[in-house]
Design an enzyme around this catalytic site. Structure first.
Site, short mmCIF file in Angstrom:
data_model
loop_
_atom_site.label_atom_id
_atom_site.label_comp_id
_atom_site.label_asym_id
_atom_site.label_seq_id
_atom_site.Cartn_x
_atom_site.Cartn_y
_atom_site.Cartn_z
N LYS A 33 0.84 -1.20 0.00
CA LYS A 33 0.00 0.00 0.00
C LYS A 33 0.88 1.26 0.00
O LYS A 33 2.10 1.16 0.23
CB LYS A 33 -0.91 -0.02 1.23
CG LYS A 33 -0.15 0.08 2.54
CD LYS A 33 -1.06 -0.19 3.74
CE LYS A 33 -0.25 -0.10 5.02
NZ LYS A 33 -0.99 -0.60 6.19
N ARG A 85 -10.45 0.09 14.91
CA ARG A 85 -10.52 0.79 13.63
C ARG A 85 -11.45 -0.04 12.74
O ARG A 85 -12.61 -0.15 13.03
CB ARG A 85 -9.09 0.95 13.08
CG ARG A 85 -8.93 2.08 12.09
CD ARG A 85 -7.48 2.25 11.67
NE ARG A 85 -6.92 1.05 11.04
CZ ARG A 85 -5.68 0.94 10.58
NH1 ARG A 85 -4.85 1.95 10.68
NH2 ARG A 85 -5.26 -0.18 10.02
N TYR A 111 14.02 31.12 3.11
CA TYR A 111 12.88 31.84 3.69
C TYR A 111 13.04 32.04 5.20
O TYR A 111 13.54 31.15 5.90
CB TYR A 111 11.59 31.05 3.47
CG TYR A 111 11.10 31.03 2.05
CD1 TYR A 111 10.64 32.19 1.44
CD2 TYR A 111 11.09 29.84 1.33
CE1 TYR A 111 10.18 32.16 0.12
CE2 TYR A 111 10.62 29.80 0.02
CZ TYR A 111 10.18 30.96 -0.57
OH TYR A 111 9.72 30.93 -1.86
N MET A 134 9.89 24.55 -0.83
CA MET A 134 9.08 23.61 -1.59
C MET A 134 9.94 22.70 -2.47
O MET A 134 9.72 21.49 -2.55
CB MET A 134 8.06 24.37 -2.44
CG MET A 134 6.99 23.50 -3.02
SD MET A 134 5.83 24.46 -4.01
CE MET A 134 4.98 25.42 -2.79
C1 LIG Z 1 -0.13 -1.60 6.83
C2 LIG Z 1 -0.66 -2.88 7.25
C3 LIG Z 1 0.20 -3.97 7.51
C4 LIG Z 1 1.71 -3.87 7.48
O1 LIG Z 1 2.18 -3.23 8.64
P1 LIG Z 1 3.76 -3.03 8.91
O2 LIG Z 1 3.80 -2.44 10.26
O3 LIG Z 1 4.22 -2.05 7.86
O4 LIG Z 1 4.40 -4.33 8.78
C5 LIG Z 1 -0.38 -5.19 7.80
N1 LIG Z 1 -1.72 -5.32 7.86
C6 LIG Z 1 -2.57 -4.29 7.64
C7 LIG Z 1 -4.04 -4.51 7.72
C8 LIG Z 1 -2.07 -3.03 7.34
O5 LIG Z 1 -2.92 -2.03 7.12
#
Ligand SMILES: *Cc1c(COP(=O)(O)O)cnc(C)c1O
Length: 388
Positions: free
Chosen positions: A54, A151, A280, A328
């Protein structure tokens, strides 16, 4: 030493795409493979790997990372349907689990692209089932239970009846049951232990109702290292795959190699006279004549503003301070009063190794007052990624 070599290579090879670039990220595929092997050595033979890619593979580059791992992992984990479709459109057929909650047309897209969906409620499952029936194509789902993260996920108290309801819906293939840990940094942490017990209990009670899940998973990077009893038959490492430690306590148990190096060229070298300022807000003033190198990287690329007057970069194995505010698109590096070696076009390292020196995502995060996750995920997708 290796990065010295790389630097010279970059300078002498005229066909190198890097020559035109003022900043780029280098991905070390061998390091990625090394980290995967290390994680596997902790989980083999019981658990397979879901590589979490992700957030543009934690800023490393989704496709670059996925191409390297596609034949070596059982699953990819993503946060959005867009990420899943990037993988599918590149011809990657590896199973993909979408962690997030698909809204609107995302369910249809996921079913069509054979992307597995995480489910946090009976209502979501119904929506997916309806869409699957409309498309006449089964949807693969992983039910998430909230055992303490607070969550996503079905609350633990109502999980078993909800699972039973979901199991009775049409056109759903229940492929997985999973949960997530909010604090797995501590070994033998009683909270995580409690979550694992609850998860096991939900699995048992589901089995009593003859609901079985081919995949059960719970462990993120810290869970992989600290909670072997949570490996089940699939683990979900993210940060550790990229060679970055979520917590320093993992270091002795899991030897990792950072995958990413961030380099940039000095585009202008100039002298500041005593009393002249850089950037800046005039937060840096030279107290004697000094040589400044302007590097075309700023907060728009993901270099944290909080590193104003705090960051460092590496040049030929030595560390030099970032002076003035991060703007930036630029930072100013102070090479000191007598420095004449640096020229426009020279390469500095913002993150990674240069000779004997290294700037890790962990140390950069600490200086910036954030976590390594934020450092890497903020790296702009527009920076070219180069695979080594
Ligand atoms: C991001 C995530 C992980 C991975 O977590 P790390 O701490 O980066 O290993 C695993 N499971 C879910 C559901 C996540 O959202």
């Amino acid at each position: 030493m290796e990065s010295e070599k790389t630097q010279t290579q970059i300078r002498v090879l005229p066909e190198s795409p890097v020559l035109d670039q003022t900043t780029w990220l280098e991905l070390d595929q061998n390091a990625l493979r090394h980290n995967l092997a290390q994680i596997l050595s902790l989980t083999f033979p019981n658990a397979q790997i879901m590589a979490v890619v992700k957030a543009n593979a934690y800023g490393h580059g989704l496709l670059e990372v996925a191409q390297c791992l596609r034949n070596k992992v059982s699953y990819f984990g993503v946060a959005s349907i867009e990420e899943a479709l990037v993988l599918r459109n590149a011809g990657i057929g590896t199973p993909i689990l979408l962690f997030g909650v698909p809204m609107g047309g995302a369910i249809e897209k996921a079913i069509r692209a054979e992307v597995s969906l995480a489910v946090s409620s009976v209502e979501q499952a119904r929506e997916i089932s309806d869409e699957a029936q409309r498309l006449k194509k089964p949807a693969v789902i992983h039910i998430k239970v909230d055992t303490g993260m607070g969550r996503l996920g079905i609350p633990k108290s109502s999980a078993v009846p909800a699972i039973a309801k979901i199991a009775s819906l049409e056109m759903l293939q229940l492929e997985g049951l999973f949960t997530h840990f909010p604090q797995a940094e501590e070994i033998a942490d009683p909270f995580t232990g409690g979550q694992i017990r609850i998860f096991n209990q939900i699995l048992e009670e589901s089995a009593e109702k003859e609901i079985q899940f081919p995949y059960c998973h719970a462990a993120n990077s810290t869970g992989v290292v600290n909670h072997p009893e949570a490996h089940f038959n699939l683990v979900r490492p993210g940060l550790s795959l990229y060679g970055i430690y979520p917590h320093s306590s993992l270091k002795p148990k899991l030897p990792l190699k950072p995958v990413l190096s961030w380099r940039a060229r000095v585009i202008l070298v100039k002298k500041l006279a005593r009393g002249e300022s850089a950037g800046y807000g005039r937060t840096f003033t030279a107290d004697s004549e000094t040589v400044i190198g302007i590097v075309p990287v700023g907060y728009s690329h993901g270099y944290p503003f909080s590193l104003s007057n705090k960051g460092t970069v590496l040049f030929r194995g030595k560390s030099y301070p970032v002076v003035g505010r991060v703007s930036m698109d630029y930072i100013a590096v102070n090479f000191g009063p007598y420095f004449s070696a640096v020229r426009a076009g020279d390469v500095v390292t913002l993150l990674g190794r240069d000779g004997e020196s290294e700037i890790s995502a962990e140390t950069l995060a600490e200086k910036a007052g954030t976590i390594p996750y934020e450092i890497v995920t903020q790296l702009s997708p527009s920076i070219p990624r180069i695979i080594r």
